[in-house]
Design a protein around this motif. Structure first.
Motif, PDB file in Angstrom:
ATOM      1  N   TYR A 159       0.836  -1.199   0.000  1.00 45.37           N
ATOM      2  CA  TYR A 159       0.000   0.000   0.000  1.00 45.37           C
ATOM      3  C   TYR A 159       0.867   1.243   0.000  1.00 45.37           C
ATOM      4  O   TYR A 159       0.594   2.205  -0.726  1.00 45.37           O
ATOM      5  CB  TYR A 159      -0.946  -0.021   1.206  1.00 45.37           C
ATOM      6  N   ARG A 160       1.966   1.197   0.797  1.00 47.90           N
ATOM      7  CA  ARG A 160       2.891   2.332   0.820  1.00 47.90           C
ATOM      8  C   ARG A 160       3.444   2.581  -0.585  1.00 47.90           C
ATOM      9  O   ARG A 160       3.451   3.721  -1.063  1.00 47.90           O
ATOM     10  CB  ARG A 160       4.081   2.030   1.750  1.00 47.90           C
TER      11      ARG A 160
ATOM     12  N   GLN B 227     -11.013   2.247   1.808  1.00 52.16           N
ATOM     13  CA  GLN B 227     -10.185   2.316   0.600  1.00 52.16           C
ATOM     14  C   GLN B 227     -11.017   2.569  -0.649  1.00 52.16           C
ATOM     15  O   GLN B 227     -10.732   3.470  -1.429  1.00 52.16           O
ATOM     16  CB  GLN B 227      -9.476   0.976   0.398  1.00 52.16           C
TER      17      GLN B 227
ATOM     18  N   GLN C 229      -5.387  -0.035  -6.587  1.00 51.96           N
ATOM     19  CA  GLN C 229      -4.755  -0.093  -5.268  1.00 51.96           C
ATOM     20  C   GLN C 229      -4.858  -1.505  -4.703  1.00 51.96           C
ATOM     21  O   GLN C 229      -5.825  -2.216  -4.951  1.00 51.96           O
ATOM     22  CB  GLN C 229      -5.405   0.922  -4.320  1.00 51.96           C
TER      23      GLN C 229
ATOM     24  N   ASP D 242      -9.829   6.519   1.002  1.00 52.46           N
ATOM     25  CA  ASP D 242      -8.986   6.924   2.128  1.00 52.46           C
ATOM     26  C   ASP D 242      -7.969   5.844   2.466  1.00 52.46           C
ATOM     27  O   ASP D 242      -8.127   4.685   2.108  1.00 52.46           O
ATOM     28  CB  ASP D 242      -9.850   7.173   3.375  1.00 52.46           C
ATOM     29  N   ASP D 243      -6.950   6.262   3.207  1.00 50.96           N
ATOM     30  CA  ASP D 243      -5.972   5.310   3.719  1.00 50.96           C
ATOM     31  C   ASP D 243      -6.501   4.737   5.031  1.00 50.96           C
ATOM     32  O   ASP D 243      -6.721   5.491   5.981  1.00 50.96           O
ATOM     33  CB  ASP D 243      -4.651   6.064   3.941  1.00 50.96           C
TER      34      ASP D 243
ATOM     35  N   GLU E 211      -7.582   6.251   9.352  1.00 52.17           N
ATOM     36  CA  GLU E 211      -9.003   6.399   9.671  1.00 52.17           C
ATOM     37  C   GLU E 211      -9.329   5.723  10.993  1.00 52.17           C
ATOM     38  O   GLU E 211      -8.827   4.630  11.279  1.00 52.17           O
ATOM     39  CB  GLU E 211      -9.849   5.732   8.572  1.00 52.17           C
TER      40      GLU E 211
ATOM     41  N   TRP F 259       2.222   1.768  -3.414  1.00 53.31           N
ATOM     42  CA  TRP F 259       1.172   2.260  -4.324  1.00 53.31           C
ATOM     43  C   TRP F 259       0.945   3.756  -4.118  1.00 53.31           C
ATOM     44  O   TRP F 259       0.846   4.527  -5.060  1.00 53.31           O
ATOM     45  CB  TRP F 259      -0.117   1.471  -4.075  1.00 53.31           C
ATOM     46  N   THR F 260       0.872   4.155  -2.829  1.00 52.11           N
ATOM     47  CA  THR F 260       0.667   5.567  -2.533  1.00 52.11           C
ATOM     48  C   THR F 260       1.812   6.391  -3.107  1.00 52.11           C
ATOM     49  O   THR F 260       1.596   7.433  -3.736  1.00 52.11           O
ATOM     50  CB  THR F 260       0.611   5.785  -1.015  1.00 52.11           C
TER      51      THR F 260
END
Lengths: 286, 562
Positions: B176-177, B225, B197, B230-231, B235, B179-180
């Motif tokens: 995920y990191r 997501q 994602q 959102d991440d 959240e 991808w961001t």
């Protein structure tokens, strides 16, 4: 002597019944045709009424006008609908005629496995009530993203028109003399040439009248397009339907008159083709 | 062809050979196969076309008439948990079921699916729709008590990062990191970024140790997501996730917690020791607070009854029955309309068929007995309406039948009715019957005509010469021979009539509408597609049976056009 002539020895009662029968038939013919004819003069009404005004009955030229026709030819909504109909119907017809003729030729061969089942499937769009076809197509076309597109409406209308093409072309092929294709093959023509040069000219009247049926099916169709189409694909019948349901305006009568004239043209065309086809079949031996 | 034609006469022994030396039998079979194949190749494009554009939609409709995945899809945990619930107990389901329902409803309301589900269940049990709407607004607070109490034990429980460390697969976190970062880089370089994602994944052991929490948190993370973009690591989890944690910790043993690694163990152990002393809250009370009708076992019974993926419910509704937790029962009086509509459709189709026979028979008789030239001319009067647009004919009748329309005007002028007593001919059954008789009359006349054309006139003449009166000759000799035509015309008109939509819609008002109008209403207005599909399937079955009868009587190949 025709069946309907009165014999000279007929009794009074028989005479009365004979003429009464003609009157009854006359009334029924009147019932069939009058509603269609009556809208023609009404469409020239100078007022926004749906009945004959005193001026019209007195044949006063002031009672008549072309304003409803003018409305039809200048209104954006009606013109949009007209163009949609003019676009969708020929596309659907071409698709139906192309695929339908090919399949009818295939079905007319001597050895076709599952002929009855295949025939039943191909005729089914004509049998299934339109509301059911419309519901099914609405559900299915929404799933595959065809709902509300021109392509969806064209495909749906082509499917509805195919049974007519199959029926008329198969009927023409029944009288087709198979030895002609054999003769053509023996003279060295390949199957494609044989089809276009020998078979096609002979079955052409059937193909064209099937095409006319398919065209009128699409051109007149409203239930399926109501569901499969969206506001963008609004056709002439759809516009008439909304017009009749919501706020009925005399423009509809002008449109109706134009459509009646078109149907008269199509009817004449089909009749001429039918006679031609019969003549041609009469000419070919066997 | 050539192989078969030039097969040499058999020599002394062995099978008959074709010109190419192959046995004739085989060679013939091959030719036959080639012929069949060629025919099928010609038919195939159309067959595929019809299957895709027409048969598949019909199959889809049949499928939708029994399909009911919405409940099991929207409330998956509830659908499993509620199976043991007995609505006859008169109570609400157990806390376990209510907890499952809470997670499901929270997820559904985040996805905005709960109102759709409420609408669906409302078809079966009136009032459910508003229950779902009200509870959907509040459900994400259910479990708030537990969140506060967990936070009191350790404030870290309110940190999103704590949850990610406890729940997420470390590989996913890394993906995920990446991808961001890729997304940011693309943005900086003003490139388009379309890479999907990586969806949240749970770490290995957590689903076994904390099953409810894991499932609720995973759903939360994916919705954050996908729905909100959102991440999940930034959240706050939903309050019901804390409810799940509370419920899991009540049951979990200390040995199991150790599987999750030392860091998690410390936090969870502390929480585990504390939950025994937590102030609890009854989920049943929370639902009753949202709306007291949640206490109605009928609501829960309905959810249970319709939690399976397929249901006969729509078909039962289509015949004024309903599926209740206790089995099949009649609909309440005020909702029983479909049997009445089917009966009305049948009755009016029969009326239309009857009027078509009455009006069509004399015309067909006349046409088939006049000299060909005259009858061809008169035939135009039958074919013109046949070819005229349906909408044109319907608008003609709409105009003619109005109270201020031509027919009423003529009747007033003739003095048959007074000006104040103008007849109401439209927006009722009369209007539908008149207009549809006119529209379908050619479909009666044409088959009748084609049958009458084949009746030899000599039979009637023979009857008369033997002393029969005109009537006897007609009734005993002519009429019986025309019966097949009546049968064919009747079935054709009847099949067409029961499926009619446009004309009843435009001239039928409320008392002259057919079942098809109801189908259209359910598709476009009430959006109860399942019921529309069930009504359509019943109508389709009736039409197919009639069509089968038509085929037996007339033959499928004898459908002629004009």
């Amino acid at each position: 002597m025709s069946q309907m002539d009165l014999p000279p020895y007929a009794t009074t009662g028989q005479r009365i019944w004979h003429y009464a029968f003609y009157v009854i038939c006359g009334l029924i013919f009147f019932f069939l045709i009058a509603p269609i004819l009556v809208i023609i003069p009404l469409s020239f009404n100078a007022e926004n009424f749906f009945t004959f005004t005193p001026k019209m009955l007195a044949l006063d030229p002031e009672g008549y006008s072309l304003k409803h026709y003018q409305e039809f030819f200048t209104s954006n909504a009606w013109q949009h609908a007209l163009w949609n109909s003019v676009k969708i119907a020929p596309a659907a017809t071409l698709l139906a005629v192309g695929l339908g003729t090919l399949a009818a030729v295939g079905l007319s061969q001597e050895h076709v496995p599952f002929r009855r089942a295949i025939m039943a499937i191909m005729i089914s769009p004509m049998i299934v009530p339109l509301i059911i076809s419309a519901a099914g197509m609405y559900f299915f076309y929404s799933r595959i993203g065809l709902q509300g597109t021109y392509l969806g409406v064209v495909l749906a209308h082509a499917a509805l028109g195919i049974p007519f093409v199959i029926i008329t072309v198969t009927a023409t092929l029944v009288g087709f003399d198979k030895s002609l294709t054999r003769a053509s093959a023996s003279l060295g023509a390949n199957p494609v040439t044989t089809f276009f040069k020998v078979q096609m000219p002979l079955i052409l009247p059937g193909v064209v009248s099937g095409g006319l049926f398919a065209f009128i099916t699409s051109f007149d169709e409203v239930v399926v397009v109501l569901f499969v189409g969206s506001a963008n694909q609004q056709t002439l019948p759809w516009q008439m339907f909304t017009g009749l349901r919501e706020q009925i305006s005399p423009t509809i009568l002008a449109v109706a008159t134009i459509l009646v004239v078109i149907s008269i043209g199509l009817l004449t065309a089909v009749e001429i083709l039918r006679r031609r086809s019969e003549k041609m079949r009469g000419m070919s031996p066997g | 062809m050539t192989e078969t034609a030039t097969a040499p006469a058999g020599t002394d022994t062995g099978p008959v050979l074709a010109a190419d030396g192959l046995p004739l039998k085989r060679s013939l079979r091959r030719a036959l196969r080639a012929q069949k194949l060629r025919a099928l190749m010609l038919i195939a494009p159309l067959l595929i076309f019809i299957l895709v554009t027409f048969i598949a939609p019909i199959a889809d409709m049949l499928f939708r008439s029994v399909e009911n995945q919405i409940v099991a899809e929207t409330l998956p945990r509830t659908a499993r948990a509620i199976q043991d619930y007995d609505p006859d107990s008169g109570t609400m389901p157990s806390e376990a079921v209510l907890a499952a329902f809470t997670y499901d409803l929270t997820a559904a309301s985040e996805r905005k699916l709960h109102t759709r589900l409420g609408t669906r269940l409302n078809y079966e049990y009136t009032g459910v729709s508003s229950l779902f709407r009200k509870a959907g607004r509040r459900v994400d607070d259910f479990g708030e008590t537990y969140r506060d109490q967990f936070a009191a034990v350790d404030p870290a429980w309110e940190e999103p990062a704590t949850w990610i460390a406890l729940m997420a697969d470390p590989d996913w976190v890394a993906e995920y990191r990446a991808w961001t970062a890729a997304g940011e880089a693309a943005k900086a370089a003003r490139r388009e970024f379309t890479q999907a994602q990586p969806l949240f994944r749970l770490r290995d052991e957590v689903a076994d140790v904390l099953p409810e929490t894991a499932s609720a948190y995973a759903e939360f993370a994916r919705i954050a997501q996908v729905e909100d973009g959102d991440d999940p690591a930034a959240e706050d989890p939903w309050a019901p996730v804390y409810l799940a944690l509370y419920r899991d910790l009540l049951h979990v043993g200390p040995g199991a917690i150790a599987q999750l690694g030392p860091e998690a163990e410390a936090m969870l152990d502390a929480a585990h020791d504390a939950v025994e002393g937590f102030e609890t809250v009854n989920l049943a009370d929370l639902y009753l607070e949202a709306d007291k009708d949640w206490g109605d076992p009928g609501v829960w019974g309905t959810i249970k009854t319709f939690s399976s993926a397929y249901t006969p419910g729509y078909f039962l509704n289509a015949v004024d029955l309903q599926l209740t937790p206790d089995g099949v029962a009649a609909q309440p009086e005020d909702r029983q309309i479909y049997i009445m509509l089917f009966e009305r459709t049948l009755f009016m189709s029969l009326m239309i068929m009857g009027s078509c026979v009455l009006l069509g028979y004399p015309i067909a008789y006349l046409l088939s007995n006049l000299p060909l030239r005259t009858s061809n001319l008169l035939m135009i009067l039958v074919l013109l309406p046949f070819w005229t647009s349906l909408l044109v004919r319907t608008s003609a009748w709409k105009v003619l039948l109005q109270q201020q329309g031509v027919i009423n005007d003529i009747l007033v002028w003739l003095g048959i009715v007074s000006n104040s007593g103008r007849l109401i001919l439209i927006n009722n059954q009369t209007g539908t019957i008149i207009a549809m008789t006119h529209i379908l009359l050619p479909f009666m006349i044409l088959p009748l005509y084609s049958v009458m054309k084949t009746i030899p006139p000599s039979y009637v003449r023979a009857a008369k010469s033997l002393g029969a009166t005109n009537w006897t000759a007609f009734w005993r000799v002519y009429f019986p021979q025309s019966v097949p035509g009546i049968g064919a015309g009747c079935i054709l008109v009847f099949i067409l009539a029961i499926g009619y939509y446009i004309t009843p819609e435009l001239v039928g008002g409320t008392s002259g509408t057919f079942i098809s109008n109801r189908i259209a209403y359910h598709i476009s207005s009430s959006l109860n597609w399942g019921l529309a599909a069930a009504l359509g399937s019943i109508l389709l079955a009736v039409v197919l049976i009639l069509y089968w009868a038509y085929d037996k009587l007339v033959g499928i190949d004898n459908v002629s056009l004009g």
